[in-house]
Write a protein that holds these residues in place. Structure first.
Motif, PDB file in Angstrom:
ATOM      1  N   THR A 140      -7.998  -0.617   2.652  1.00 17.10           N
ATOM      2  CA  THR A 140      -7.019  -1.124   1.691  1.00 17.10           C
ATOM      3  C   THR A 140      -6.914  -2.643   1.764  1.00 17.10           C
ATOM      4  O   THR A 140      -6.957  -3.335   0.736  1.00 17.10           O
ATOM      5  N   VAL A 141      -6.766  -3.176   2.961  1.00 20.45           N
ATOM      6  CA  VAL A 141      -6.676  -4.629   3.124  1.00 20.45           C
ATOM      7  C   VAL A 141      -8.009  -5.285   2.801  1.00 20.45           C
ATOM      8  O   VAL A 141      -8.063  -6.366   2.192  1.00 20.45           O
ATOM      9  N   SER A 142      -9.104  -4.640   3.168  1.00 23.09           N
ATOM     10  CA  SER A 142     -10.427  -5.180   2.867  1.00 23.09           C
ATOM     11  C   SER A 142     -10.620  -5.363   1.359  1.00 23.09           C
ATOM     12  O   SER A 142     -11.202  -6.364   0.903  1.00 23.09           O
ATOM     13  N   THR A 143     -10.105  -4.429   0.578  1.00 28.09           N
ATOM     14  CA  THR A 143     -10.200  -4.525  -0.881  1.00 28.09           C
ATOM     15  C   THR A 143      -9.408  -5.728  -1.398  1.00 28.09           C
ATOM     16  O   THR A 143      -9.855  -6.454  -2.299  1.00 28.09           O
ATOM     17  N   MET A 144      -8.215  -5.951  -0.833  1.00 25.58           N
ATOM     18  CA  MET A 144      -7.428  -7.126  -1.218  1.00 25.58           C
ATOM     19  C   MET A 144      -8.190  -8.407  -0.904  1.00 25.58           C
ATOM     20  O   MET A 144      -8.236  -9.337  -1.727  1.00 25.58           O
ATOM     21  N   PRO A 204       0.813  -1.220   0.000  1.00 22.94           N
ATOM     22  CA  PRO A 204       0.000   0.000   0.000  1.00 22.94           C
ATOM     23  C   PRO A 204       0.844   1.266   0.000  1.00 22.94           C
ATOM     24  O   PRO A 204       1.874   1.344   0.679  1.00 22.94           O
ATOM     25  N   ALA A 205       0.404   2.259  -0.755  1.00 21.84           N
ATOM     26  CA  ALA A 205       1.182   3.486  -0.942  1.00 21.84           C
ATOM     27  C   ALA A 205       1.480   4.188   0.375  1.00 21.84           C
ATOM     28  O   ALA A 205       2.563   4.750   0.560  1.00 21.84           O
ATOM     29  N   TYR A 234      -8.064  -0.614  11.824  1.00 23.79           N
ATOM     30  CA  TYR A 234      -8.361  -1.960  12.300  1.00 23.79           C
ATOM     31  C   TYR A 234      -8.264  -2.949  11.145  1.00 23.79           C
ATOM     32  O   TYR A 234      -8.874  -2.774  10.087  1.00 23.79           O
ATOM     33  N   ALA A 235      -7.463  -3.990  11.328  1.00 21.48           N
ATOM     34  CA  ALA A 235      -7.280  -5.051  10.327  1.00 21.48           C
ATOM     35  C   ALA A 235      -6.809  -4.511   8.987  1.00 21.48           C
ATOM     36  O   ALA A 235      -7.067  -5.115   7.946  1.00 21.48           O
ATOM     37  N   GLY A 236      -6.102  -3.393   9.002  1.00 23.88           N
ATOM     38  CA  GLY A 236      -5.570  -2.841   7.761  1.00 23.88           C
ATOM     39  C   GLY A 236      -6.496  -1.911   7.029  1.00 23.88           C
ATOM     40  O   GLY A 236      -6.142  -1.410   5.950  1.00 23.88           O
ATOM     41  N   ALA A 277       3.781   2.200   9.946  1.00 23.07           N
ATOM     42  CA  ALA A 277       2.773   2.771   9.044  1.00 23.07           C
ATOM     43  C   ALA A 277       1.676   1.768   8.733  1.00 23.07           C
ATOM     44  O   ALA A 277       0.488   2.112   8.671  1.00 23.07           O
ATOM     45  N   ALA A 278       2.058   0.499   8.551  1.00 19.28           N
ATOM     46  CA  ALA A 278       1.069  -0.530   8.245  1.00 19.28           C
ATOM     47  C   ALA A 278       0.072  -0.684   9.388  1.00 19.28           C
ATOM     48  O   ALA A 278      -1.147  -0.776   9.154  1.00 19.28           O
ATOM     49  N   LEU A 279       0.566  -0.711  10.605  1.00 20.25           N
ATOM     50  CA  LEU A 279      -0.321  -0.883  11.750  1.00 20.25           C
ATOM     51  C   LEU A 279      -1.142   0.372  12.027  1.00 20.25           C
ATOM     52  O   LEU A 279      -2.098   0.330  12.811  1.00 20.25           O
ATOM     53  N   GLY A 280      -0.783   1.469  11.376  1.00 19.74           N
ATOM     54  CA  GLY A 280      -1.549   2.710  11.523  1.00 19.74           C
ATOM     55  C   GLY A 280      -2.636   2.867  10.480  1.00 19.74           C
ATOM     56  O   GLY A 280      -3.306   3.907  10.429  1.00 19.74           O
ATOM     57  N   MET A 281      -2.836   1.852   9.642  1.00 16.73           N
ATOM     58  CA  MET A 281      -3.831   1.947   8.570  1.00 16.73           C
ATOM     59  C   MET A 281      -5.252   1.719   9.059  1.00 16.73           C
ATOM     60  O   MET A 281      -6.201   1.833   8.283  1.00 16.73           O
TER      61      MET A 281
END
Length: 494
Positions: free
Chosen positions: A379-383, A120-121, A374-376, A368-372
């Motif tokens: 962005t992660v939900s889209t993946m 993720p950007a 809950y559960a990412g 930064a990843a953990l700051g995206m």
């Protein structure tokens, strides 16, 4: 006249020593050539026939002696510990599939467990000067910000360990302090260090099969004995608590759990984990090492439960997680262990003598990843939505093939298919399909699709397919697989 000798080093060499020598005429014109050759496994030999030459890995060493000699004894033995370990078949097959592609063979690789999404950007931008990237190429596309490039504490930066503690509390319901967290170069290193830290020679590590390829080998590296417990596709490849209890001995030290599972995609429901926890509670010497690296790649209605969150299990559980799968950060090499302080300290001692701390740049990205969210976050939900679409397509497609059994995965991005009804079939122009390896070799030759044989995961009935690639690639692979399989007829109808 110069004299030369050439040696081929092979694992099949039964001798502990090699004797090499050269007859001398003068010091200046003597040379000896020693070749180290890495041979392609039999699994891929036939696939290379009738293709353009493939460059094999070879290291040639020319040694010019200072003085002449008649004979030199070289000890080429390796340690019994290393000799007991098998190489990772998933890595070997992935490497060979790439080599075939480089040789001009249009192989579709479905063997590697790596998300096809970019990191993720918001994570990547943390270590880039975004302004320079957008406005002035001369300032550098990837200018690392000041302070990100130095050694970090062996256990990881305090910033990242605090972020991990917050994540574990909010998302998993388990409480840790920063000194109970150890950041490493990937989750696999965390598993290895944990196993080495708690196992003694003669201890047993209980591993449900199918399993991730490295678990038994890591147990062997820790001088422990892997005890494999089989599961059934009809039970979604989940461990039977009664079988577990029957196999626990006074030597049992670690129970290895992976949920969601690689290679099956199975997810352990909370009620089953509670039954397992009750058994663990009756055996004080038994610890549970939980690999939760796929926790957020999960499909409703399945939900993830951390074993350490169950009553009485915090003290008994070593939780391993990482950033590779959820955040598409495979190349960043970042994972972590959360466990009681005395175990984390022991693992930290090992790490301090092996790699020291993880990459400072990767750790900043981890924050930064953990700051995206809950559960990412979105962005992660889209993946995950994309992974589910791919899973649904493959489940439907393989459901149309005669004789194939499957358990619909509830998480991760793998499909573990039972093709054993095809074993015993004579394939025209190929030969007998007798096991998962010959089946995968057949599919590589006839369909030019690379899969992983199930024997690598402890279940020879099956093959593993990774759907961590685009839907269009999966559709192309599926067409090829169907054409190759439709010419066969199952030896045993199911």
């Amino acid at each position: 006249m110069a004299a030369s000798s050439s040696l081929q080093f092979s694992p099949s060499n039964a001798s502990r020593h090699q004797f090499v020598g050269a007859k001398c005429s003068s010091h200046s014109d003597i040379f000896r050539s020693v070749s180290f050759s890495s041979h392609l496994p039999d699994f891929f030999l036939k696939s290379l026939e009738n293709t353009k030459p493939l460059q094999t890995q070879r290291i040639s060493v020319v040694v010019r002696p200072v003085s002449c000699y008649k004979q030199m004894e070289v000890d080429i033995s390796l340690s019994p510990r290393v000799n007991s370990v098998k190489p990772s078949k998933t890595i070997a097959i992935t490497d060979q599939a790439r080599a075939l592609v480089e040789a001009g063979v249009p192989v579709i690789g479905l063997s590697v467990g790596e998300p096809d999404f970019d990191t993720p950007a918001i994570i990547a931008e943390v270590i880039c000067d975004h302004y320079a990237y957008a406005h002035d190429f001369r300032l550098g596309l990837m200018r690392i910000r000041e302070g990100y490039t130095r050694y970090t504490p062996n256990a990881g930066t305090l910033e990242l360990r605090k972020a991990i503690c917050h994540k574990l509390k909010e998302e998993n319901g388990i409480s840790y302090t920063p000194d109970q967290v150890l950041v490493s170069n990937g989750a696999k290193q965390s598993v290895l260090q944990a196993m080495v830290a708690v196992c003694s020679p003669g201890d047993e590590v209980i591993i449900p099969a199918p399993y991730y390829v490295s678990y038994p080998e890591i147990a062997r590296l820790a001088d422990a004995t892997p005890v494999i417990l089989s599961t059934n596709i009809t039970e979604n490849f989940l461990l039977d608590p009664e079988l577990l209890e029957s196999k626990i001995t006074n030597k049992s030290r670690v129970l290895m759990l992976c949920s969601p599972s690689n290679p099956t995609g199975s997810v352990y429901p909370r009620k089953l984990l509670e039954k397992i926890a009750q058994i663990v509670a009756r055996h004080p010497q038994l610890l549970v090492l939980c690999d939760e690296v796929y926790e957020h790649i999960i499909y409703a209605p399945a939900t993830h439960t951390s074993f350490a969150s169950l009553p009485g299990m915090w003290e008994r559980t070593l939780t391993v997680n990482g950033f590779s799968k959820t955040f598409a950060m495979t190349g960043w090499r970042l994972g972590y262990l959360a466990a009681p302080k005395h175990i984390v300290s022991a693992c930290g001692k090992i790490q301090s003598q092996v790699t020291s701390g993880a990459s400072s740049i990767s750790q900043k990205a981890g924050v930064a990843a953990l700051g995206m969210g809950y559960a990412g976050g979105e962005t992660v939900s889209t993946m995950v939505k994309a992974f589910k679409e791919r899973r649904d397509y493959l489940v439907e497609s393989f459901g149309e093939l005669e004789g194939v059994k499957m358990s619909e995965p509830q998480g991760a991005f793998y499909l573990f298919l039972d093709f054993s009804s095809y074993y015993g079939v004579e394939a025209e122009g190929f030969g007998m399909i007798k096991d998962s390896e010959s089946l995968c070799r057949y599919l590589l030759e006839k369909a030019q699709v690379a899969l992983v044989p199930g024997d690598a995961f402890g279940d020879d009935r099956c093959v593993r397919i990774s759907y961590s690639t685009s839907l269009s690639t999966l559709q192309a692979a599926m067409d090829k697989i169907k054409k190759a399989v439709i010419s066969l007829r199952p030896a045993v109808l199911v």
